[in-house]
Design a protein around this motif. Structure first.
Motif, PDB file in Angstrom:
ATOM      1  N   GLU A   1       0.882  -1.287   0.170  1.00 47.44           N
ATOM      2  CA  GLU A   1       0.142   0.160   0.090  1.00 47.44           C
ATOM      3  C   GLU A   1       1.052   1.312   0.038  1.00 47.44           C
ATOM      4  O   GLU A   1       0.695   2.032  -0.649  1.00 47.44           O
ATOM      5  CB  GLU A   1      -0.861   0.025   1.276  1.00 47.44           C
ATOM      6  CG  GLU A   1      -1.973  -1.055   1.148  1.00 47.44           C
ATOM      7  CD  GLU A   1      -2.658  -1.367   2.420  1.00 47.44           C
ATOM      8  OE1 GLU A   1      -3.732  -2.301   2.402  1.00 47.44           O
ATOM      9  OE2 GLU A   1      -2.313  -0.862   3.519  1.00 47.44           O
TER      10      GLU A   1
ATOM     11  N   THR B   1       2.372   7.084  -6.404  1.00 46.82           N
ATOM     12  CA  THR B   1       1.209   8.337  -6.571  1.00 46.82           C
ATOM     13  C   THR B   1       1.558   9.483  -6.435  1.00 46.82           C
ATOM     14  O   THR B   1       1.297  10.218  -7.213  1.00 46.82           O
ATOM     15  CB  THR B   1      -0.114   7.985  -5.732  1.00 46.82           C
ATOM     16  OG1 THR B   1      -0.815   6.727  -5.789  1.00 46.82           O
ATOM     17  CG2 THR B   1      -1.262   9.123  -5.857  1.00 46.82           C
TER      18      THR B   1
ATOM     19  N   MET C   1      -6.978   4.135   1.165  1.00 45.94           N
ATOM     20  CA  MET C   1      -7.748   5.299   1.121  1.00 45.94           C
ATOM     21  C   MET C   1      -8.681   4.923   2.522  1.00 45.94           C
ATOM     22  O   MET C   1      -8.989   5.750   3.133  1.00 45.94           O
ATOM     23  CB  MET C   1      -8.766   5.291  -0.246  1.00 45.94           C
ATOM     24  CG  MET C   1      -7.853   5.878  -1.381  1.00 45.94           C
ATOM     25  SD  MET C   1      -8.647   5.592  -2.904  1.00 45.94           S
ATOM     26  CE  MET C   1     -10.256   6.213  -2.618  1.00 45.94           C
TER      27      MET C   1
ATOM     28  N   LEU D   1       1.179   4.293  -2.856  1.00 46.88           N
ATOM     29  CA  LEU D   1       0.978   5.583  -2.540  1.00 46.88           C
ATOM     30  C   LEU D   1       2.375   6.779  -2.863  1.00 46.88           C
ATOM     31  O   LEU D   1       2.154   7.744  -3.369  1.00 46.88           O
ATOM     32  CB  LEU D   1       0.742   5.832  -0.954  1.00 46.88           C
ATOM     33  CG  LEU D   1      -0.782   5.374  -0.598  1.00 46.88           C
ATOM     34  CD1 LEU D   1      -0.657   5.608   0.724  1.00 46.88           C
ATOM     35  CD2 LEU D   1      -1.823   6.020  -1.287  1.00 46.88           C
TER      36      LEU D   1
ATOM     37  N   ARG E   1      -7.034   8.724  -3.928  1.00 47.87           N
ATOM     38  CA  ARG E   1      -5.618   7.949  -3.666  1.00 47.87           C
ATOM     39  C   ARG E   1      -4.585   9.100  -3.565  1.00 47.87           C
ATOM     40  O   ARG E   1      -3.541   8.856  -2.671  1.00 47.87           O
ATOM     41  CB  ARG E   1      -5.152   7.170  -4.849  1.00 47.87           C
ATOM     42  CG  ARG E   1      -4.967   7.891  -6.221  1.00 47.87           C
ATOM     43  CD  ARG E   1      -4.686   6.924  -7.327  1.00 47.87           C
ATOM     44  NE  ARG E   1      -4.568   7.551  -8.544  1.00 47.87           N
ATOM     45  CZ  ARG E   1      -3.320   7.629  -9.214  1.00 47.87           C
ATOM     46  NH1 ARG E   1      -2.277   7.203  -8.467  1.00 47.87           N
ATOM     47  NH2 ARG E   1      -3.603   7.988 -10.608  1.00 47.87           N
TER      48      ARG E   1
ATOM     49  N   LEU F   1      -4.875   0.572  -3.440  1.00 45.63           N
ATOM     50  CA  LEU F   1      -5.111   2.170  -3.257  1.00 45.63           C
ATOM     51  C   LEU F   1      -6.255   2.134  -2.466  1.00 45.63           C
ATOM     52  O   LEU F   1      -6.628   3.184  -1.564  1.00 45.63           O
ATOM     53  CB  LEU F   1      -5.030   2.603  -4.502  1.00 45.63           C
ATOM     54  CG  LEU F   1      -3.710   2.815  -5.393  1.00 45.63           C
ATOM     55  CD1 LEU F   1      -3.901   3.302  -6.703  1.00 45.63           C
ATOM     56  CD2 LEU F   1      -2.901   3.847  -4.486  1.00 45.63           C
TER      57      LEU F   1
ATOM     58  N   ARG G   1      -5.208  -1.225  -7.798  1.00 46.55           N
ATOM     59  CA  ARG G   1      -6.629  -0.603  -7.414  1.00 46.55           C
ATOM     60  C   ARG G   1      -6.994  -0.759  -5.955  1.00 46.55           C
ATOM     61  O   ARG G   1      -7.342  -0.325  -5.024  1.00 46.55           O
ATOM     62  CB  ARG G   1      -7.597  -0.739  -8.425  1.00 46.55           C
ATOM     63  CG  ARG G   1      -7.501   0.210  -9.456  1.00 46.55           C
ATOM     64  CD  ARG G   1      -8.916   0.083 -10.426  1.00 46.55           C
ATOM     65  NE  ARG G   1      -8.459   0.820 -11.877  1.00 46.55           N
ATOM     66  CZ  ARG G   1      -7.920   0.141 -12.863  1.00 46.55           C
ATOM     67  NH1 ARG G   1      -8.020  -1.205 -12.910  1.00 46.55           N
ATOM     68  NH2 ARG G   1      -7.850   0.795 -13.921  1.00 46.55           N
TER      69      ARG G   1
END
Length: 200
Positions: free
Chosen positions: A144, A151, A179, A148, A187, A175, A172
């Protein structure tokens, strides 16, 4: 004489560190890199005793560069310098095989001592960074955090999938979980929360 490769995208700081280290009777800077990719190339070319990497460099950061360098030379001594000793970053660095982790505010004499120490096969983690890591309350998994982190770099889900060698649906899911854990509606919001809480 301990041969050192130094990588930092801040030219003034890199040259200042190199000049200070060159005053030592025990340490010699044999090459300087402006980013992670050049550090990887110069490490292969010079085979230094110790690689000193800035953590935050454009393109390829210090941990990514260290991972590649250590994959080629598992016994390579690597030290990371950072302005932000985030607990999650320390965990990534240790997992990669980095032996030293220091703030950029380190005293030059201390830096030299650490270089000698890691060259001798030992580890050195700054006490404040280590203490922060012990109090780490991050609920996010490594995967995770990876999604991020990418991202934050501005990558799309498809690009993150390619970088991490995962299916887009899996990315997905990571993310979405991040979240939910951070109470974010996007995200990018989850990444912002993770950075604010020093998880990245």
């Amino acid at each position: 004489m301990i041969r050192v490769l130094l990588a930092d995208d801040e030219t003034l700081l890199r040259r200042s560190i190199a000049a200070l280290l060159d005053l030592s009777d025990d340490v010699e800077v044999v090459a300087q890199a402006v980013d992670g990719a050049e550090a990887v190339a110069l490490a292969a070319e010079h085979e230094p005793d110790v690689v000193l990497l800035d953590l935050e460099m454009p393109g390829m950061d210090g941990i990514e560069a260290a991972t590649i360098i250590l994959a080629r030379r598992p016994d390579q001594a690597v030290v990371l310098l950072t302005r932000h000793g985030r607990p999650g970053v320390l965990k990534r660095a240790l997992t990669a095989g980095v032996r030293g982790f220091l703030p950029k505010s380190v005293d030059p004499d201390e830096l030299e001592r650490v270089i000698v120490q890691v060259h001798g096969g030992r580890r050195y983690i700054d006490a404040d960074i280590s203490a922060a890591a012990m109090m780490d309350d991050c609920p996010l998994t490594d995967r995770e955090l990876d999604t991020l982190r990418l991202t934050v770099e501005g990558l799309s889900v498809r690009e993150i999938s390619a970088r991490l060698h995962l299916a887009s649906g899996t990315v997905r899911n990571y993310l979405s979980s991040a979240m939910q854990k951070t109470g974010s509606s996007s995200r990018h919001g989850a990444a912002r929360v993770a950075r604010e809480r020093s998880w990245l």
